[in-house]
Scaffold this motif. Structure first.
Motif, PDB file in Angstrom:
ATOM      1  N   ARG A 110       0.823  -1.208   0.000  1.00  0.00           N
ATOM      2  CA  ARG A 110       0.000   0.000   0.000  1.00  0.00           C
ATOM      3  C   ARG A 110       0.862   1.265   0.000  1.00  0.00           C
ATOM      4  O   ARG A 110       0.458   2.311  -0.500  1.00  0.00           O
ATOM      5  CB  ARG A 110      -0.934   0.004   1.204  1.00  0.00           C
ATOM      6  CG  ARG A 110      -1.844  -1.203   1.235  1.00  0.00           C
ATOM      7  CD  ARG A 110      -3.071  -0.984   2.086  1.00  0.00           C
ATOM      8  NE  ARG A 110      -3.843  -2.225   2.188  1.00  0.00           N
ATOM      9  CZ  ARG A 110      -4.618  -2.710   1.234  1.00  0.00           C
ATOM     10  NH1 ARG A 110      -4.720  -2.051   0.094  1.00  0.00           N
ATOM     11  NH2 ARG A 110      -5.271  -3.843   1.392  1.00  0.00           N
ATOM     12  N   ASP A 111       2.056   1.178   0.581  1.00  0.00           N
ATOM     13  CA  ASP A 111       2.970   2.312   0.659  1.00  0.00           C
ATOM     14  C   ASP A 111       4.345   1.814   0.237  1.00  0.00           C
ATOM     15  O   ASP A 111       5.050   1.173   1.017  1.00  0.00           O
ATOM     16  CB  ASP A 111       2.991   2.857   2.089  1.00  0.00           C
ATOM     17  CG  ASP A 111       3.818   4.127   2.229  1.00  0.00           C
ATOM     18  OD1 ASP A 111       4.796   4.279   1.475  1.00  0.00           O
ATOM     19  OD2 ASP A 111       3.499   4.953   3.086  1.00  0.00           O
ATOM     20  N   LEU A 112       4.713   2.081  -1.012  1.00  0.00           N
ATOM     21  CA  LEU A 112       5.958   1.531  -1.553  1.00  0.00           C
ATOM     22  C   LEU A 112       7.192   2.011  -0.789  1.00  0.00           C
ATOM     23  O   LEU A 112       8.031   1.183  -0.409  1.00  0.00           O
ATOM     24  CB  LEU A 112       6.069   1.869  -3.040  1.00  0.00           C
ATOM     25  CG  LEU A 112       7.313   1.333  -3.761  1.00  0.00           C
ATOM     26  CD1 LEU A 112       7.427  -0.175  -3.629  1.00  0.00           C
ATOM     27  CD2 LEU A 112       7.280   1.754  -5.242  1.00  0.00           C
ATOM     28  N   PRO A 113       7.374   3.309  -0.519  1.00  0.00           N
ATOM     29  CA  PRO A 113       8.562   3.730   0.244  1.00  0.00           C
ATOM     30  C   PRO A 113       8.622   3.088   1.630  1.00  0.00           C
ATOM     31  O   PRO A 113       9.699   2.717   2.107  1.00  0.00           O
ATOM     32  CB  PRO A 113       8.404   5.250   0.333  1.00  0.00           C
ATOM     33  CG  PRO A 113       7.569   5.616  -0.840  1.00  0.00           C
ATOM     34  CD  PRO A 113       6.603   4.478  -0.999  1.00  0.00           C
ATOM     35  N   ALA A 114       7.472   2.936   2.288  1.00  0.00           N
ATOM     36  CA  ALA A 114       7.461   2.315   3.616  1.00  0.00           C
ATOM     37  C   ALA A 114       7.847   0.848   3.531  1.00  0.00           C
ATOM     38  O   ALA A 114       8.580   0.329   4.391  1.00  0.00           O
ATOM     39  CB  ALA A 114       6.081   2.468   4.255  1.00  0.00           C
ATOM     40  N   ALA A 115       7.379   0.148   2.503  1.00  0.00           N
ATOM     41  CA  ALA A 115       7.737  -1.264   2.324  1.00  0.00           C
ATOM     42  C   ALA A 115       9.233  -1.402   2.054  1.00  0.00           C
ATOM     43  O   ALA A 115       9.890  -2.305   2.587  1.00  0.00           O
ATOM     44  CB  ALA A 115       6.927  -1.868   1.186  1.00  0.00           C
ATOM     45  N   GLN A 116       9.776  -0.517   1.241  1.00  0.00           N
ATOM     46  CA  GLN A 116      11.216  -0.552   0.969  1.00  0.00           C
ATOM     47  C   GLN A 116      12.015  -0.326   2.251  1.00  0.00           C
ATOM     48  O   GLN A 116      13.011  -1.022   2.503  1.00  0.00           O
ATOM     49  CB  GLN A 116      11.576   0.501  -0.073  1.00  0.00           C
ATOM     50  CG  GLN A 116      11.030   0.213  -1.455  1.00  0.00           C
ATOM     51  CD  GLN A 116      11.273   1.368  -2.412  1.00  0.00           C
ATOM     52  OE1 GLN A 116      11.363   2.528  -2.011  1.00  0.00           O
ATOM     53  NE2 GLN A 116      11.358   1.056  -3.695  1.00  0.00           N
ATOM     54  N   ASP A 136       2.074  -3.743   6.538  1.00  0.00           N
ATOM     55  CA  ASP A 136       0.887  -3.801   5.686  1.00  0.00           C
ATOM     56  C   ASP A 136       0.071  -5.073   5.894  1.00  0.00           C
ATOM     57  O   ASP A 136      -0.995  -5.231   5.303  1.00  0.00           O
ATOM     58  CB  ASP A 136       1.298  -3.749   4.215  1.00  0.00           C
ATOM     59  CG  ASP A 136       1.193  -2.352   3.630  1.00  0.00           C
ATOM     60  OD1 ASP A 136       0.522  -1.504   4.234  1.00  0.00           O
ATOM     61  OD2 ASP A 136       1.776  -2.128   2.555  1.00  0.00           O
ATOM     62  N   GLY A 137       0.621  -6.013   6.685  1.00  0.00           N
ATOM     63  CA  GLY A 137      -0.076  -7.272   6.910  1.00  0.00           C
ATOM     64  C   GLY A 137       0.374  -8.422   6.047  1.00  0.00           C
ATOM     65  O   GLY A 137      -0.224  -9.503   6.097  1.00  0.00           O
ATOM     66  N   ALA A 138       1.417  -8.240   5.235  1.00  0.00           N
ATOM     67  CA  ALA A 138       1.930  -9.333   4.408  1.00  0.00           C
ATOM     68  C   ALA A 138       2.687 -10.323   5.276  1.00  0.00           C
ATOM     69  O   ALA A 138       3.564  -9.945   6.058  1.00  0.00           O
ATOM     70  CB  ALA A 138       2.843  -8.788   3.317  1.00  0.00           C
ATOM     71  N   LEU A 139       2.352 -11.589   5.125  1.00  0.00           N
ATOM     72  CA  LEU A 139       2.936 -12.660   5.943  1.00  0.00           C
ATOM     73  C   LEU A 139       4.184 -13.218   5.257  1.00  0.00           C
ATOM     74  O   LEU A 139       4.185 -13.441   4.038  1.00  0.00           O
ATOM     75  CB  LEU A 139       1.892 -13.747   6.157  1.00  0.00           C
ATOM     76  CG  LEU A 139       2.212 -14.955   7.018  1.00  0.00           C
ATOM     77  CD1 LEU A 139       0.921 -15.485   7.641  1.00  0.00           C
ATOM     78  CD2 LEU A 139       2.854 -16.074   6.195  1.00  0.00           C
TER      79      LEU A 139
END
Length: 264
Positions: A26-32, A253-256
């Motif tokens: 949902r938030d690419l910079p946050a995931a990175q 984001d909740g990805a397992l």
């Protein structure tokens, strides 16, 4: 016809094998920021545009992370892709076996892909064309292996075997080993994935719902788990496992995903 760059593998050379993993966040910079801090990844822009990035581990491309459209209200999850020789034919096989092709096949600059779900609802992708890098290098250096949690591992192995041409009579195909409580997918003696029985689609625990689990081998499971919590993730389960210590985590984001002390 797509031209293949020197040193790059095509799906035809490793058909049936897992060849890539992706995450739509949902938030690419946050995931990175999260996966960079937790798994030590670096990132560069992918050829698909500003909303997609390529994750690298010690210089080797290991995964793709993209940004979900804000209007899409779908669960954030890691998805494995399997190499195929003909994406249209494979998509037809999936449908013929009462499974679902949800997206595609779609054309991309270096190949064609589709997103599907098996009969138990486990989501996976198929890819025809040029791989991101040499598959042997990805297999050796990428910190990833797969496990399918499914109702019946032996039924699932038949489904995927027919769809992805496992254990066929073609040279280079993946081997399938039926064991007492799981099915093991391998190629040239290297384990690529494990299929385990016992998943329940209505289970409240996401660990036992039908799904493909992405495992990332790390040097220190405890330190990686602590880093995940510090950066907004959470722990679902941690402790001994058949192949070493492991922890199953959720990103912000909740990805397992699972981190394990040993690669397989």
């Amino acid at each position: 016809m797509t031209q293949t760059a020197p040193g790059v593998t095509t799906s035809r050379e490793v058909f049936g094998a897992p060849c890539w993993i992706t995450l739509m966040a949902r938030d690419l910079p946050a995931a990175q920021a999260f996966y960079g801090a937790v798994l030590g990844w670096d990132f560069r822009r992918a050829r698909l545009g500003d909303d997609f990035s390529l994750a690298l581990y010690e210089g080797t491309p290991v995964a793709g992370i993209g940004a979900l459209a804000p209007a899409l209200r779908v669960p954030v999850a890691w998805t494995p892709y399997f190499a195929v020789t003909d994406v249209d034919r494979t998509a037809a096989r999936i449908r013929e076996r009462s499974a679902t092709v949800a997206v595609g096949p779609l054309r991309f600059p270096v190949g064609r892909g589709a997103l599907a779900a098996d009969r138990d609802g486990a989501v996976f992708g198929i890819w025809e064309g040029q791989l991101v890098s040499d598959w042997q290098a990805w297999r050796k250096n990428a910190p990833v292996w797969l496990r399918l949690r499914t109702r019946n591992a032996f039924d699932a192995a038949i489904f995927y075997g027919e769809v992805l041409e496992w254990a066929c009579d073609q040279p280079g195909c993946c081997d399938v080993d039926y064991r007492q409580d799981e099915v093991v997918l391998s190629q040239h003696g290297h384990v690529l994935a494990r299929l385990s029985s016992g998943a329940v689609d209505t289970a409240p625990d996401p660990l036992i719902q039908p799904r493909w689990h992405i495992h990332f081998p790390v040097r220190d499971v405890a330190a990686t788990t602590a880093a995940a919590v510090r950066h907004g993730g959470s722990v679902l389960r941690e402790g001994p496992a058949p192949y070493g210590t492991e922890a199953t985590l959720l990103d912000p984001d909740g990805a397992l995903f699972t981190v394990t002390s040993r690669p397989h």
